[in-house]
Design a protein around this motif. Structure first.
Motif, mmCIF file in Angstrom:
data_model
loop_
_atom_site.group_PDB
_atom_site.id
_atom_site.type_symbol
_atom_site.label_atom_id
_atom_site.label_comp_id
_atom_site.label_asym_id
_atom_site.label_seq_id
_atom_site.Cartn_x
_atom_site.Cartn_y
_atom_site.Cartn_z
ATOM 1 N N UNK A 73 0.824 -1.211 0.000
ATOM 2 C CA UNK A 73 0.000 0.000 0.000
ATOM 3 C C UNK A 73 0.860 1.264 0.000
ATOM 4 N N UNK A 74 1.969 1.237 0.744
ATOM 5 C CA UNK A 74 2.872 2.389 0.772
ATOM 6 C C UNK A 74 3.518 2.577 -0.595
ATOM 7 N N UNK A 75 3.980 1.495 -1.204
ATOM 8 C CA UNK A 75 4.582 1.572 -2.537
ATOM 9 C C UNK A 75 3.568 2.090 -3.548
ATOM 10 N N UNK A 76 2.331 1.593 -3.469
ATOM 11 C CA UNK A 76 1.271 2.041 -4.374
ATOM 12 C C UNK A 76 1.074 3.553 -4.287
ATOM 13 N N UNK A 77 1.063 4.085 -3.083
ATOM 14 C CA UNK A 77 0.916 5.535 -2.914
ATOM 15 C C UNK A 77 2.060 6.278 -3.600
ATOM 16 N N UNK A 78 3.289 5.815 -3.367
ATOM 17 C CA UNK A 78 4.438 6.510 -3.924
ATOM 18 C C UNK A 78 4.588 6.302 -5.423
ATOM 19 N N UNK A 79 3.996 5.236 -5.987
ATOM 20 C CA UNK A 79 3.999 5.074 -7.445
ATOM 21 C C UNK A 79 3.438 6.331 -8.113
ATOM 22 N N UNK A 80 2.341 6.834 -7.588
ATOM 23 C CA UNK A 80 1.717 8.032 -8.152
ATOM 24 C C UNK A 80 2.349 9.317 -7.626
ATOM 25 N N UNK A 81 2.619 9.366 -6.331
ATOM 26 C CA UNK A 81 3.112 10.601 -5.718
ATOM 27 C C UNK A 81 4.472 11.014 -6.264
ATOM 28 N N UNK A 82 5.333 10.060 -6.553
ATOM 29 C CA UNK A 82 6.680 10.390 -7.045
ATOM 30 C C UNK A 82 6.666 11.007 -8.437
ATOM 31 N N UNK A 83 5.584 10.851 -9.167
ATOM 32 C CA UNK A 83 5.468 11.508 -10.480
ATOM 33 C C UNK A 83 5.470 13.030 -10.336
ATOM 34 N N UNK A 84 5.139 13.516 -9.146
ATOM 35 C CA UNK A 84 5.135 14.959 -8.863
ATOM 36 C C UNK A 84 6.525 15.477 -8.489
ATOM 37 N N UNK A 85 7.512 14.572 -8.423
ATOM 38 C CA UNK A 85 8.897 14.898 -8.062
ATOM 39 C C UNK A 85 8.974 15.669 -6.744
ATOM 40 N N UNK A 86 8.399 15.097 -5.668
ATOM 41 C CA UNK A 86 8.386 15.801 -4.373
ATOM 42 C C UNK A 86 9.751 15.817 -3.712
ATOM 43 N N UNK A 87 9.975 16.818 -2.905
ATOM 44 C CA UNK A 87 11.115 16.898 -2.002
ATOM 45 C C UNK A 87 10.627 17.561 -0.732
ATOM 46 N N UNK A 88 11.040 16.999 0.397
ATOM 47 C CA UNK A 88 10.608 17.522 1.677
ATOM 48 C C UNK A 88 11.568 18.557 2.226
ATOM 49 N N UNK A 89 11.068 19.340 3.157
ATOM 50 C CA UNK A 89 11.884 20.345 3.836
ATOM 51 C C UNK A 89 11.394 20.438 5.278
ATOM 52 N N UNK A 90 12.312 20.396 6.212
ATOM 53 C CA UNK A 90 11.967 20.544 7.625
ATOM 54 C C UNK A 90 11.952 22.033 7.965
ATOM 55 N N UNK A 91 10.799 22.514 8.378
ATOM 56 C CA UNK A 91 10.675 23.910 8.798
ATOM 57 C C UNK A 91 10.799 24.036 10.306
ATOM 58 N N UNK A 92 10.397 22.996 11.025
ATOM 59 C CA UNK A 92 10.484 22.983 12.480
ATOM 60 C C UNK A 92 10.661 21.534 12.903
ATOM 61 N N UNK A 93 11.546 21.284 13.845
ATOM 62 C CA UNK A 93 11.813 19.928 14.308
ATOM 63 C C UNK A 93 11.612 19.856 15.815
ATOM 64 N N UNK A 94 10.840 18.877 16.247
ATOM 65 C CA UNK A 94 10.597 18.642 17.667
ATOM 66 C C UNK A 94 10.868 17.170 17.934
ATOM 67 N N UNK A 95 12.080 16.872 18.389
ATOM 68 C CA UNK A 95 12.514 15.491 18.577
ATOM 69 C C UNK A 95 12.218 15.023 19.996
ATOM 70 N N UNK A 96 11.644 13.825 20.092
ATOM 71 C CA UNK A 96 11.433 13.149 21.365
ATOM 72 C C UNK A 96 12.036 11.760 21.217
ATOM 73 N N UNK A 97 12.858 11.356 22.175
ATOM 74 C CA UNK A 97 13.494 10.037 22.131
ATOM 75 C C UNK A 97 13.041 9.240 23.343
ATOM 76 N N UNK A 98 12.580 8.025 23.096
ATOM 77 C CA UNK A 98 12.183 7.121 24.167
ATOM 78 C C UNK A 98 12.961 5.818 24.047
ATOM 79 N N UNK A 99 12.610 4.845 24.858
ATOM 80 C CA UNK A 99 13.269 3.541 24.809
ATOM 81 C C UNK A 99 12.760 2.800 23.572
ATOM 82 N N UNK A 100 13.661 2.563 22.641
ATOM 83 C CA UNK A 100 13.370 1.851 21.388
ATOM 84 C C UNK A 100 12.439 2.587 20.439
ATOM 85 N N UNK A 101 12.286 3.891 20.598
ATOM 86 C CA UNK A 101 11.497 4.661 19.648
ATOM 87 C C UNK A 101 11.990 6.104 19.641
#
Length: 106
Positions: A73-101
């Motif tokens: 299902x994830x691959x199926x989504x990106x089959x179509x979405x990647x045709x738009x040539x997307x690139x992400x950008x982090x505008x704000x980052x809020x990192x939380x680190x827990x045990x094993x996550x």
């Protein structure tokens, strides 16, 4: 999974299954996971992007109302979405680190 960090819930990650002990991850390592995903987008190959997600990962897509809950299902989504040539950008980052996550939301 297979000794690599994978996306479990889009901007979240979990440690590989069946780890005998918790391994620490730094805030910067969490932030760097985004770049691995964004670099996968830049390849234009949905298989490479879908493999960035954990086996039990969940993608809540930007341009679809359908939650994607497995590799196919994830691959199926990106089959179509990647045709738009997307690139992400982090505008704000809020990192939380827990045990094993870790989470980077912003």
């Amino acid at each position: 999974e297979d000794g690599e960090w994978k996306i479990c819930h889009h901007h979240s990650s979990v440690m590989p299954e069946q780890m005998a002990f918790a391994e620490a991850i730094t805030e910067q390592e969490v932030k760097d996971l985004f770049h691995l995903w964004n670099d996968a987008l830049a390849t234009g190959y949905s298989d490479i992007v879908a493999k960035r997600y954990a086996k039990n990962g969940v993608l809540l897509p930007t341009v679809s109302d359908t939650p994607r809950t497995d590799y196919d299902l994830i691959k199926d989504y990106f089959d179509a979405f990647l045709l738009k040539e997307p690139q992400g950008e982090i505008l704000e980052s809020n990192v939380i680190v827990g045990t094993n996550w870790a989470q980077d939301a912003g």
